[in-house]
Design a protein around this motif. Structure first.
Motif, PDB file in Angstrom:
ATOM      1  N   HIS A 107       2.314 -46.383  22.489  1.00  0.00           N
ATOM      2  CA  HIS A 107       1.923 -47.517  23.329  1.00  0.00           C
ATOM      3  C   HIS A 107       3.145 -47.970  24.128  1.00  0.00           C
ATOM      4  O   HIS A 107       4.172 -48.349  23.549  1.00  0.00           O
ATOM      5  N   VAL A 108       3.026 -47.927  25.457  1.00  0.00           N
ATOM      6  CA  VAL A 108       4.178 -48.163  26.335  1.00  0.00           C
ATOM      7  C   VAL A 108       3.792 -49.069  27.498  1.00  0.00           C
ATOM      8  O   VAL A 108       2.755 -48.865  28.133  1.00  0.00           O
ATOM      9  N   MET A 109       4.642 -50.052  27.764  1.00  0.00           N
ATOM     10  CA  MET A 109       4.546 -50.859  28.979  1.00  0.00           C
ATOM     11  C   MET A 109       5.811 -50.572  29.778  1.00  0.00           C
ATOM     12  O   MET A 109       6.921 -50.836  29.301  1.00  0.00           O
ATOM     13  N   ASP A 110       5.656 -50.051  30.974  1.00  0.00           N
ATOM     14  CA  ASP A 110       6.802 -49.534  31.713  1.00  0.00           C
ATOM     15  C   ASP A 110       6.689 -49.906  33.183  1.00  0.00           C
ATOM     16  O   ASP A 110       5.684 -50.471  33.627  1.00  0.00           O
ATOM     17  N   ALA A 111       7.729 -49.579  33.935  1.00  0.00           N
ATOM     18  CA  ALA A 111       7.701 -49.705  35.393  1.00  0.00           C
ATOM     19  C   ALA A 111       7.856 -48.310  35.987  1.00  0.00           C
ATOM     20  O   ALA A 111       8.324 -47.383  35.316  1.00  0.00           O
ATOM     21  N   ASP A 112       7.461 -48.156  37.229  1.00  0.00           N
ATOM     22  CA  ASP A 112       7.517 -46.851  37.883  1.00  0.00           C
ATOM     23  C   ASP A 112       8.927 -46.629  38.415  1.00  0.00           C
ATOM     24  O   ASP A 112       9.225 -46.895  39.584  1.00  0.00           O
ATOM     25  N   HIS A 113       9.803 -46.117  37.543  1.00  0.00           N
ATOM     26  CA  HIS A 113      11.211 -45.946  37.917  1.00  0.00           C
ATOM     27  C   HIS A 113      11.435 -44.720  38.799  1.00  0.00           C
ATOM     28  O   HIS A 113      12.436 -44.670  39.529  1.00  0.00           O
ATOM     29  N   VAL A 114      10.543 -43.756  38.750  1.00  0.00           N
ATOM     30  CA  VAL A 114      10.659 -42.629  39.677  1.00  0.00           C
ATOM     31  C   VAL A 114      10.508 -43.147  41.103  1.00  0.00           C
ATOM     32  O   VAL A 114      11.333 -42.862  41.986  1.00  0.00           O
ATOM     33  N   ASP A 115       9.465 -43.921  41.329  1.00  0.00           N
ATOM     34  CA  ASP A 115       9.224 -44.444  42.680  1.00  0.00           C
ATOM     35  C   ASP A 115      10.288 -45.464  43.078  1.00  0.00           C
ATOM     36  O   ASP A 115      10.708 -45.500  44.240  1.00  0.00           O
TER      37      ASP A 115
END
Length: 350
Positions: A164-172
């Protein structure tokens, strides 16, 4: 005089047992809807509210939402924009749900026995910050998943695992930063990244490489540098980057603290403002606006990450009580959007 109603009085007036009153008010066990509404109406009329301690005993809960933090000696962790924003988001949702936060620190260089937090009923759910992709940490989180405990990782995922992960789009986010620099005409763009044990570091490297490739620029490994997300590591990198300033036109740093430390380090080495490269940071902390010149940075919604992670684990906790298997088994991996905020530090100097 203030008269406080008792559970016994609620039971007598509603025509049910005290145990039924307890089950209704704590949401435990099957109750007929007619009975539930009658008990709630009587409790409201008498102004009866069970104590938080009584609720926790009735539900076998601690009343604590655990937040696992990395132990970073002398790092002033709570002053860091990243942690303060995420914790504010978690705290707001915990307050709304009448939960207390229990701060837990991982041992230096080690992983935590997350299962023990639940076995000893220290926490009812937990949110994990600063997890590193190593064998011990992966195994500890696998045990949480297999035990179906309510947990969530923030800003870190593990390849091949359904965590279960809450993340941000670090690639973009990284792609936006480097594309902005190439559009300014910069060709030699150095990258000061964080440790590769973090998925967001690997994602930023991917976005950096993607933007260079689209601009027709070959990735030059001699322009890749590594810090540990601290200002001091940015300051230390200044000596290495200063040696190549004759060809480095711009620097993208994986967070604002390293970008600011690097700027300070270059100035301490006697680099004039005219020789300074263009800079882009990451996080868009308050410090980014206070820099001279103000720092272009990628805005990450850390507060929202904290809010959503807390909402997710508390929702799973409720689902476990109601034995809703579809909700309990639904795996979360969500990425929030990032946005580049352009300021003077990255604009081409004529």
């Amino acid at each position: 005089m203030i008269i406080i109603a008792s559970r016994k009085e609620v039971a007598q007036l509603a025509g049910v047992s005290e145990a039924t009153v307890s089950r209704v008010l704590n949401g435990v066990g099957p109750i007929k809807e007619e009975t539930r509404l009658r008990v709630l109406e009587v409790a409201d009329r008498l102004g009866y509210t069970p104590s938080a301690l009584a609720r926790s005993f009735a539900r076998r809960r601690s009343g604590n939402l655990g937040v696992v933090m990395p132990y970073l000696p002398k790092a002033r962790i709570f002053s860091a924009y990243y942690f303060s924003e995420i914790l504010s988001g978690i705290g707001s949702k915990a307050l709304e749900s009448k939960y207390d936060l229990l701060m837990l620190f991982r041992e230096p260089g080690g992983s935590m026995d997350y299962m023990n937090l639940f076995r000893t009923q220290k926490v009812d759910a937990c949110i994990i910050l600063g997890a590193r992709d190593d064998g011990g940490e992966r195994q500890a989180i696998q045990q949480l998943s297999e035990g179906n405990h309510p947990y969530c990782l923030i800003n870190q995922y593990f390849e091949g695992e359904a965590f279960h992960v809450m993340d941000a789009d670090h690639v973009d986010g990284s792609y936006q930063a480097v594309r902005h620099l190439t559009e300014q005409g910069f060709q030699k763009i150095a990258f000061l990244n964080g440790p590769s044990q973090y998925s967001n570091s690997r994602d930023r490297l991917q976005g950096y490489a993607q933007a260079l490739n689209e601009a027709g620029i070959a990735l030059d490994e001699s322009l890749l540098f590594e810090g540990n997300f601290s200002r001091k590591s940015g300051y230390a990198a200044a000596e290495l980057i200063a040696r190549q300033l004759d060809r480095i036109e711009a620097v993208f740093a994986a967070n604002d603290r390293m970008a600011i430390g690097l700027q300070q380090g270059l100035r301490a080495l006697g680099i004039s403002e005219e020789r300074m490269p263009a800079f882009v940071g990451y996080d868009d902390s308050e410090a980014a606006e206070l820099c001279t010149p103000p720092l272009t940075s990628v805005r990450v919604p850390f507060y929202e990450l904290g809010c959503l992670a807390a909402a997710h684990v508390l929702h799973r906790l409720d689902a476990s009580e109601s034995e809703d298997e579809s909700e309990m088994n639904a795996v979360l991996h969500r990425q929030l959007s990032t946005r580049l905020v352009i300021r003077a530090s990255s604009l081409h100097r004529n």
